[in-house]
Design a protein around this motif. Structure first.
Motif, PDB file in Angstrom:
ATOM      1  N   VAL A  19       0.840  -1.204   0.000  1.00 54.80           N
ATOM      2  CA  VAL A  19       0.000   0.000   0.000  1.00 54.80           C
ATOM      3  C   VAL A  19       0.872   1.250   0.000  1.00 54.80           C
ATOM      4  O   VAL A  19       0.610   2.201  -0.747  1.00 54.80           O
ATOM      5  N   TYR A  20       1.913   1.266   0.814  1.00 51.04           N
ATOM      6  CA  TYR A  20       2.809   2.428   0.876  1.00 51.04           C
ATOM      7  C   TYR A  20       3.474   2.680  -0.477  1.00 51.04           C
ATOM      8  O   TYR A  20       3.501   3.804  -0.970  1.00 51.04           O
ATOM      9  N   GLU A  23       0.954   4.008  -3.047  1.00 55.62           N
ATOM     10  CA  GLU A  23       0.661   5.433  -2.836  1.00 55.62           C
ATOM     11  C   GLU A  23       1.804   6.304  -3.338  1.00 55.62           C
ATOM     12  O   GLU A  23       1.578   7.337  -3.977  1.00 55.62           O
ATOM     13  N   LYS A  24       3.021   5.911  -3.046  1.00 56.77           N
ATOM     14  CA  LYS A  24       4.180   6.675  -3.531  1.00 56.77           C
ATOM     15  C   LYS A  24       4.229   6.680  -5.057  1.00 56.77           C
ATOM     16  O   LYS A  24       4.478   7.709  -5.680  1.00 56.77           O
ATOM     17  N   SER A  26       1.737   6.184  -7.224  1.00 56.01           N
ATOM     18  CA  SER A  26       0.641   6.955  -7.816  1.00 56.01           C
ATOM     19  C   SER A  26       0.876   8.450  -7.633  1.00 56.01           C
ATOM     20  O   SER A  26       0.547   9.246  -8.523  1.00 56.01           O
ATOM     21  N   GLY A  27       1.451   8.849  -6.509  1.00 58.18           N
ATOM     22  CA  GLY A  27       1.787  10.267  -6.307  1.00 58.18           C
ATOM     23  C   GLY A  27       2.829  10.734  -7.308  1.00 58.18           C
ATOM     24  O   GLY A  27       2.729  11.842  -7.853  1.00 58.18           O
ATOM     25  N   ARG A  30       1.105  11.023 -10.721  1.00 61.29           N
ATOM     26  CA  ARG A  30       0.258  12.227 -10.780  1.00 61.29           C
ATOM     27  C   ARG A  30       1.096  13.488 -10.934  1.00 61.29           C
ATOM     28  O   ARG A  30       0.749  14.387 -11.705  1.00 61.29           O
TER      29      ARG A  30
END
Length: 90
Positions: A19-20, A23-24, A26-27, A30
């Motif tokens: 999950v971490y 998130e990294k 996808s950030g 983006r």
């Protein structure tokens, strides 16, 4: 019983790591997409390096910051010039 708890702990740690990292990732995607849209959709920005900070940030001295931030008078549509007596009011 302890082996089951160890395996459950490892699975939970793996899930937290996945999950971490997701998130990294996808950030990062983006942010790159945002920079790409900023540069690619503006013809005047073609050939500009997005990693060049001086394009978006400028430095100023303390006198200029004080003059701009403490100026409560309405401005005019003219070039901005600081007069010597305004700088000496420290």
């Amino acid at each position: 019983m302890i082996q089951i708890l160890e395996k459950v702990t490892l699975v939970l740690a793996d899930l937290a790591l996945i999950v971490y990292l997701a998130e990294k990732g996808s950030g990062l995607v983006r942010e790159r997409r945002k920079i790409s849209r900023l540069f690619n959709y503006h013809p005047e920005m073609r050939g500009v390096n997005p990693d060049e900070d001086s394009l978006f940030v400028f430095k100023s001295d303390d006198c200029l910051k004080d003059f701009v931030l403490q100026n409560n008078e309405p401005g005019t549509d003219e070039p901005f010039y600081v007069q010597d007596e305004d700088l000496d009011q420290d």
